[in-house]
Design a protein around this motif. Structure first.
Motif, short mmCIF file in Angstrom:
data_model
loop_
_atom_site.label_atom_id
_atom_site.label_comp_id
_atom_site.label_asym_id
_atom_site.label_seq_id
_atom_site.Cartn_x
_atom_site.Cartn_y
_atom_site.Cartn_z
N PRO A 293 67.73 -12.93 46.36
CA PRO A 293 67.00 -12.13 45.38
C PRO A 293 67.39 -10.65 45.41
O PRO A 293 67.57 -10.03 44.36
CB PRO A 293 65.53 -12.32 45.80
CG PRO A 293 65.50 -13.68 46.42
CD PRO A 293 66.82 -13.82 47.13
N THR A 294 67.55 -10.11 46.59
CA THR A 294 67.93 -8.69 46.69
C THR A 294 69.28 -8.44 46.04
O THR A 294 69.46 -7.50 45.27
CB THR A 294 67.99 -8.24 48.18
OG1 THR A 294 66.76 -8.60 48.80
CG2 THR A 294 68.22 -6.74 48.30
N THR A 295 70.24 -9.32 46.35
CA THR A 295 71.59 -9.15 45.80
C THR A 295 71.58 -9.30 44.28
O THR A 295 72.25 -8.54 43.57
CB THR A 295 72.55 -10.19 46.42
OG1 THR A 295 72.37 -10.19 47.83
CG2 THR A 295 73.99 -9.86 46.09
N LEU A 296 70.78 -10.26 43.79
CA LEU A 296 70.74 -10.48 42.34
C LEU A 296 70.27 -9.25 41.59
O LEU A 296 70.66 -9.03 40.45
CB LEU A 296 69.81 -11.65 42.02
CG LEU A 296 70.50 -13.00 41.88
CD1 LEU A 296 69.48 -14.10 41.70
CD2 LEU A 296 71.49 -13.00 40.73
N ARG A 297 69.43 -8.44 42.23
CA ARG A 297 68.94 -7.24 41.57
C ARG A 297 69.74 -5.99 41.96
O ARG A 297 69.39 -4.88 41.59
CB ARG A 297 67.45 -7.03 41.87
CG ARG A 297 66.55 -8.10 41.20
CD ARG A 297 65.10 -7.95 41.60
NE ARG A 297 64.56 -6.66 41.19
CZ ARG A 297 63.87 -6.45 40.06
NH1 ARG A 297 63.63 -7.44 39.23
NH2 ARG A 297 63.41 -5.25 39.77
N THR A 298 70.85 -6.22 42.71
CA THR A 298 71.64 -5.07 43.18
C THR A 298 73.05 -5.05 42.60
O THR A 298 73.61 -3.98 42.35
CB THR A 298 71.76 -5.09 44.73
OG1 THR A 298 70.47 -5.33 45.29
CG2 THR A 298 72.29 -3.77 45.25
N VAL A 299 73.63 -6.24 42.39
CA VAL A 299 75.03 -6.30 41.93
C VAL A 299 75.24 -5.48 40.66
O VAL A 299 76.13 -4.63 40.57
CB VAL A 299 75.49 -7.76 41.70
CG1 VAL A 299 76.83 -7.79 40.97
CG2 VAL A 299 75.61 -8.49 43.04
N LYS A 300 74.39 -5.73 39.66
CA LYS A 300 74.60 -5.07 38.37
C LYS A 300 74.45 -3.55 38.46
O LYS A 300 75.33 -2.81 37.98
CB LYS A 300 73.64 -5.68 37.34
CG LYS A 300 73.74 -5.07 35.96
CD LYS A 300 72.85 -5.85 35.03
CE LYS A 300 72.56 -5.12 33.75
NZ LYS A 300 71.68 -5.90 32.86
N PRO A 301 73.37 -3.03 39.10
CA PRO A 301 73.28 -1.57 39.23
C PRO A 301 74.48 -0.95 39.97
O PRO A 301 74.92 0.14 39.63
CB PRO A 301 71.98 -1.35 40.01
CG PRO A 301 71.18 -2.57 39.75
CD PRO A 301 72.15 -3.69 39.58
N ILE A 302 75.01 -1.67 40.97
CA ILE A 302 76.18 -1.15 41.69
C ILE A 302 77.37 -1.06 40.73
O ILE A 302 78.04 -0.03 40.62
CB ILE A 302 76.54 -2.05 42.90
CG1 ILE A 302 75.50 -1.87 44.02
CG2 ILE A 302 77.95 -1.72 43.41
CD1 ILE A 302 75.67 -2.84 45.18
N MET A 303 77.62 -2.16 40.01
CA MET A 303 78.76 -2.19 39.09
C MET A 303 78.64 -1.09 38.05
O MET A 303 79.61 -0.42 37.71
CB MET A 303 78.85 -3.55 38.38
CG MET A 303 78.95 -4.74 39.31
SD MET A 303 80.51 -4.82 40.20
CE MET A 303 81.41 -5.93 39.14
N GLN A 304 77.42 -0.90 37.56
CA GLN A 304 77.24 0.12 36.53
C GLN A 304 77.40 1.53 37.07
O GLN A 304 77.95 2.40 36.40
CB GLN A 304 75.86 -0.04 35.88
CG GLN A 304 75.86 -1.24 34.96
CD GLN A 304 74.57 -1.37 34.20
OE1 GLN A 304 73.50 -1.10 34.75
NE2 GLN A 304 74.65 -1.77 32.95
N THR A 305 76.95 1.73 38.30
CA THR A 305 77.11 3.05 38.92
C THR A 305 78.60 3.35 39.09
O THR A 305 79.05 4.47 38.85
CB THR A 305 76.38 3.12 40.27
OG1 THR A 305 75.03 2.71 40.07
CG2 THR A 305 76.40 4.53 40.82
N VAL A 306 79.36 2.34 39.47
CA VAL A 306 80.80 2.53 39.63
C VAL A 306 81.45 2.84 38.27
O VAL A 306 82.36 3.66 38.18
CB VAL A 306 81.45 1.30 40.30
CG1 VAL A 306 82.96 1.43 40.31
CG2 VAL A 306 80.93 1.13 41.72
N MET A 307 80.95 2.21 37.20
CA MET A 307 81.46 2.51 35.86
C MET A 307 81.20 3.96 35.47
O MET A 307 81.85 4.51 34.60
CB MET A 307 80.78 1.62 34.80
CG MET A 307 81.33 0.23 34.65
SD MET A 307 83.08 0.18 34.25
CE MET A 307 83.07 0.67 32.52
N ASN A 308 80.22 4.58 36.11
CA ASN A 308 79.79 5.91 35.68
C ASN A 308 80.82 6.99 35.88
O ASN A 308 80.65 8.12 35.43
CB ASN A 308 78.50 6.33 36.40
CG ASN A 308 77.28 5.66 35.80
OD1 ASN A 308 77.37 5.09 34.71
ND2 ASN A 308 76.17 5.72 36.49
#
Length: 313
Positions: A227-242
């Protein structure tokens, strides 16, 4: 209150076993989104963003022809042809208010921490296309063709506005700049297979399997990630896109170019094609309408103002 029950039938939301589903259920009107539906959709995603029980989100739609047919133009045009300058301004203001809701909805889809899966059962126009493209995993029926609506090609219709900031950015992020330029400039239809090849869609499956596949993918995510990873992967990817996030000045520049387009004679002329033979509306030549809505504004205040413009409390 009848309004509420209507919107609850047209936009059905539920959470079950870690999966939140938004079901757009208005097939008799090509699944177009009313201002009330936008409001509920945005509020639902806001609530789910902070709800630890929601780990994956699926967006799906009724019928077998259209995913989401855009915003409800009846709420923009209403039932009277605008004649006075004030009425013309109001029509354009309502259009911009709908566009503001569209940008806020797609912004919520992109910024919520959960992976969002779109089960794309048919064509999608305007808002519908942005909703689909905002999702993280896009499962499309293999008979779907992504293209501009018929109304653009019949009767010599031309496109009167450039893409808003979010549409441009998202398309570039999905398919790269050269492809994105082709999509924006040529407006040529893209079939499911081509869409998968270019990254517009994640996978194409037979129409009858679209919804089932979306839930299989969702269950697969729940099986593979905590559950933690499921709610973390996307924000990480998006932060890297920033790293390529533009400045506020850049955003303002794009917003100005788009909003200026709303007031031109060209834009007003084109609206008659959108609104099925409505006579052309001309402004008095005193330059662009002064926008009260800033289409790419992602704040709650922008949502509230847009809903107020459209008469939704």
């Amino acid at each position: 209150e009848t309004m509420t029950t209507d919107v609850d039938k047209m936009l059905v939301t539920e959470v079950k076993g870690g999966i939140g589903t938004v079901f757009v259920n208005r097939p008799e009107r090509a699944n177009v989104l009313s201002a009330q539906m936008f409001k509920k959709f945005i509020e639902t995603l806001d609530a789910w963003a902070v709800d630890e029980k929601v780990l994956v989100i699926v967006i799906r739609a009724a019928g077998d022809r259209v995913f989401i047919g855009g915003a409800d133009t009846k709420e923009i045009v209403r039932d009277k042809r605008p004649e006075t300058e004030e009425e013309k301004r109001q029509l354009i203001t309502r259009d911009m208010a709908m566009a503001t809701l569209m940008c806020n909805l797609t912004g919520r889809i992109m910024s919520c921490p959960q992976p969002v899966i779109a089960a794309i059962n048919g064509g999608a126009f305007a808002t519908g296309r942005m909703v689909a493209e905002a999702c993280d995993i896009r499962i499309v029926a293999d008979n779907v063709t992504w293209g501009v609506a018929d109304l653009m090609t019949k009767g010599g219709g031309k496109r009167a506005l450039g893409p808003n900031f979010m549409a441009a950015q998202r398309t570039i992020n999905l398919v790269g700049l050269p492809r994105a330029m082709e999509i924006m400039l040529f407006a040529k239809p893209i079939d499911a297979k081509t869409g998968v090849d270019m990254g517009l869609f994640s996978m194409a499956v037979p129409l009858k399997d679209v919804t089932k596949t979306a839930y299989e993918v969702a269950e697969g995510l729940l099986a593979r990630l905590t559950p933690t990873t499921l709610r973390t992967v996307k924000p990480i990817m998006q932060t890297v896109m920033n790293y390529q996030t533009p400045t506020t000045a850049d955003k303002a520049k794009v917003t100005k170019m788009v909003t200026d387009g709303y007031g031109t004679d060209d834009f007003i002329e084109i609206t008659k094609l959108w609104f099925k033979g409505q006579p052309p509306v001309k402004l008095d030549g005193k330059g662009p309408v002064r926008p009260v809505h800033f289409v790419d504004d992602q704040t709650q205040a922008a949502v509230d103002q847009a809903l107020k413009t459209l008469g939704v409390s």
